[in-house]
Write an enzyme that holds these catalytic residues in place. Structure first.
Site, PDB file in Angstrom:
ATOM      1  CB  THR A 172     -17.342  73.424  18.007  1.00 43.33           C
ATOM      2  OG1 THR A 172     -16.550  73.646  16.834  1.00 43.33           O
ATOM      3  CG2 THR A 172     -18.692  74.106  17.852  1.00 43.33           C
ATOM      4  CE1 TYR A 223     -14.570  73.117   6.896  1.00 35.92           C
ATOM      5  CE2 TYR A 223     -14.182  75.478   6.873  1.00 35.92           C
ATOM      6  CZ  TYR A 223     -14.923  74.390   7.295  1.00 35.92           C
ATOM      7  OH  TYR A 223     -16.007  74.586   8.107  1.00 35.92           O
TER       8      TYR A 223
HETATM    9  N1  LIG Z   1     -17.230  75.641  14.577  1.00 36.86           N
HETATM   10  C1  LIG Z   1     -17.087  76.499  13.585  1.00 36.86           C
HETATM   11  O1  LIG Z   1     -16.507  77.579  13.766  1.00 36.86           O
HETATM   12  C2  LIG Z   1     -17.644  76.173  12.221  1.00 36.86           C
HETATM   13  C3  LIG Z   1     -17.674  77.207  11.272  1.00 36.86           C
HETATM   14  C4  LIG Z   1     -18.179  76.944  10.004  1.00 36.86           C
HETATM   15  C5  LIG Z   1     -18.655  75.682   9.696  1.00 36.86           C
HETATM   16  N2  LIG Z   1     -18.613  74.693  10.626  1.00 36.86           N
HETATM   17  C6  LIG Z   1     -19.100  73.372  10.223  1.00 36.86           C
HETATM   18  O2  LIG Z   1     -19.979  72.866  11.205  1.00 36.86           O
HETATM   19  C7  LIG Z   1     -19.965  71.435  11.161  1.00 36.86           C
HETATM   20  C8  LIG Z   1     -19.812  70.901  12.578  1.00 36.86           C
HETATM   21  O3  LIG Z   1     -18.541  71.285  13.080  1.00 36.86           O
HETATM   22  P1  LIG Z   1     -18.270  71.585  14.633  1.00 36.86           P
HETATM   23  O4  LIG Z   1     -17.856  72.990  14.726  1.00 36.86           O
HETATM   24  O5  LIG Z   1     -19.370  71.092  15.462  1.00 36.86           O
HETATM   25  O6  LIG Z   1     -16.930  70.707  14.828  1.00 36.86           O
HETATM   26  P2  LIG Z   1     -16.594  69.460  15.765  1.00 36.86           P
HETATM   27  O7  LIG Z   1     -16.905  69.789  17.178  1.00 36.86           O
HETATM   28  O8  LIG Z   1     -15.200  69.090  15.413  1.00 36.86           O
HETATM   29  O9  LIG Z   1     -17.606  68.329  15.276  1.00 36.86           O
HETATM   30  C9  LIG Z   1     -17.439  67.705  14.044  1.00 36.86           C
HETATM   31  C10 LIG Z   1     -18.393  66.528  13.931  1.00 36.86           C
HETATM   32  O10 LIG Z   1     -18.214  65.927  12.637  1.00 36.86           O
HETATM   33  C11 LIG Z   1     -18.059  64.528  12.797  1.00 36.86           C
HETATM   34  N3  LIG Z   1     -17.198  63.939  11.788  1.00 36.86           N
HETATM   35  C12 LIG Z   1     -15.927  64.289  11.450  1.00 36.86           C
HETATM   36  N4  LIG Z   1     -15.432  63.435  10.559  1.00 36.86           N
HETATM   37  C13 LIG Z   1     -16.395  62.504  10.323  1.00 36.86           C
HETATM   38  C14 LIG Z   1     -16.477  61.342   9.521  1.00 36.86           C
HETATM   39  N5  LIG Z   1     -15.443  60.905   8.756  1.00 36.86           N
HETATM   40  N6  LIG Z   1     -17.618  60.626   9.517  1.00 36.86           N
HETATM   41  C15 LIG Z   1     -18.662  61.016  10.294  1.00 36.86           C
HETATM   42  N7  LIG Z   1     -18.661  62.089  11.076  1.00 36.86           N
HETATM   43  C16 LIG Z   1     -17.528  62.824  11.099  1.00 36.86           C
HETATM   44  C17 LIG Z   1     -17.444  64.353  14.184  1.00 36.86           C
HETATM   45  O11 LIG Z   1     -17.800  63.076  14.716  1.00 36.86           O
HETATM   46  P3  LIG Z   1     -16.820  61.807  14.893  1.00 36.86           P
HETATM   47  O12 LIG Z   1     -15.437  62.314  15.105  1.00 36.86           O
HETATM   48  O13 LIG Z   1     -17.412  61.086  16.059  1.00 36.86           O
HETATM   49  O14 LIG Z   1     -16.994  61.038  13.631  1.00 36.86           O
HETATM   50  C18 LIG Z   1     -18.127  65.460  14.966  1.00 36.86           C
HETATM   51  O15 LIG Z   1     -19.343  64.989  15.503  1.00 36.86           O
HETATM   52  C19 LIG Z   1     -18.818  71.056  10.223  1.00 36.86           C
HETATM   53  O16 LIG Z   1     -19.351  70.721   8.954  1.00 36.86           O
HETATM   54  C20 LIG Z   1     -18.001  72.329  10.129  1.00 36.86           C
HETATM   55  O17 LIG Z   1     -17.288  72.423   8.917  1.00 36.86           O
HETATM   56  C21 LIG Z   1     -18.122  74.910  11.881  1.00 36.86           C
END
Ligand SMILES: NC(=O)c1ccc[n+]([C@@H]2O[C@H](COP(=O)([O-])OP(=O)(O)OC[C@H]3O[C@@H](n4cnc5c(N)ncnc54)[C@H](OP(=O)(O)O)[C@@H]3O)[C@@H](O)[C@H]2O)c1
Length: 263
Positions: free
Chosen positions: A187, A152
């Site tokens: 999330t 990651y």
């Molecule tokens: N939450 C945190 O603590 C955190 C911290 C640092 C960075 N981030 C980053 O923030 C971003 C959003 O994450 P989140 O926290 O909102 O997590 P989340 O609730 O798990 O959402 C992830 C999103 O990514 C989509 N996704 C996953 N695999 C995919 C694929 N193969 N094709 C298209 N879409 C895909 C999912 O949609 P589907 O499953 O419908 O495709 C979902 O809408 C990510 O890039 C994550 O690395 C999050």
């Protein structure tokens, strides 16, 4: 800021940060293009959004070549994109010594190549109009390393590097590039994180449950877009301070990460 007559394209819009960004941009008057794999969730979100002109464009970021050809073919039929938010992504919670090699490819396809492919398909239309913002959601894990995230973190460091280079290249075309590095945000990210076999671990974690509220995080991200920042950290507590600690006290930080499992 008023986003009337603006179009914002958000990947990963079916959950978490992407979903909340879509809600807040729609409240500000924008038309939103919603992308992810889960069309049912995208449809339910679209019905919930304020205003009109919202679209659903399903994409699987794990198939970057398909993303590139599909979006390149469709781009002239879509409204002009003012802001592209490359947010869709997956994480992992698994040790290098235990991981199947395929986990590294899975993470890289979605978090890096998917983002590069969509940017490649959308950017030329922004350059032609000499206007637009490209936003990438990297991570604090794209600035510092810690246990359980060898794949990651690699993808998120790659995103930071890609965006730094892209920013330098497209400044002359008046394109704004923002890299957002979130710390722990509440999330489904932990729930969807891959185990050593590349399958979602299906459980959340204390660090994420105690993380920043997603509404607060999305609002800070929109402020950073408004202010045309280059890079921002959006997080609270240790996850927000980690890049600063690592920068000024690298040995201390490395000793800490060798002791603690951040989850
Ligand atoms: N939450 C945190 O603590 C955190 C911290 C640092 C960075 N981030 C980053 O923030 C971003 C959003 O994450 P989140 O926290 O909102 O997590 P989340 O609730 O798990 O959402 C992830 C999103 O990514 C989509 N996704 C996953 N695999 C995919 C694929 N193969 N094709 C298209 N879409 C895909 C999912 O949609 P589907 O499953 O419908 O495709 C979902 O809408 C990510 O890039 C994550 O690395 C999050």
């Amino acid at each position: 800021m008023n986003y009337n007559n603006k179009t914002v394209w958000i990947t990963g819009a079916s959950s978490g940060i992407g979903r909340e960004l879509a809600i807040q941009f729609a409240e500000l008057g924008a038309s939103v293009i919603l992308s992810a794999r889960n069309v049912e969730k995208l449809t339910a979100l679209k019905d919930e959004l304020k205003g009109g002109g919202h679209l659903i464009l399903p994409l699987d970021l794990a198939k970057p070549e398909e993303v590139l050809s599909k979006v390149t073919a469709a781009i002239n039929e879509l409204p002009a994109i003012d802001i592209l938010i490359n947010n869709g992504g997956i994480s992992q919670r698994s040790l290098f010594l235990e991981n199947d090699f395929k986990v590294y490819r899975q993470l890289m396809e979605v978090n890096y190549f998917g983002l590069v492919a969509l940017t490649k398909a959308v950017l030329p239309s922004m350059v032609a109009r000499k206007s637009g913002s490209v936003v990438a959601i990297s991570s604090v894990a794209g600035k510092v390393g810690s246990k359980l995230r060898t794949g990651y973190s690699g993808t998120k460091f790659a995103v930071v590097g890609f965006m730094d280079c892209l920013r330098a290249e497209v400044k002359e075309h008046n394109i704004h590039c923002l890299t957002i590095c979130p710390g722990f945000i509440k999330t489904a990210i932990a729930h969807n994180s891959l185990n050593p076999q590349g399958v979602a671990q299906n459980k959340s974690e204390q660090a994420i449950e105690n993380g920043m509220d997603v509404k607060v995080a999305a609002s800070k991200m929109i402020n950073a877009i408004n202010s045309k920042k280059d890079e921002v950290i959006v997080g609270q507590g240790l996850s927000g301070w980690a890049p600063t600690i690592k920068r000024f006290f690298p040995r201390l930080f490395n000793r800490l990460t060798a002791k603690v499992n951040f989850k």
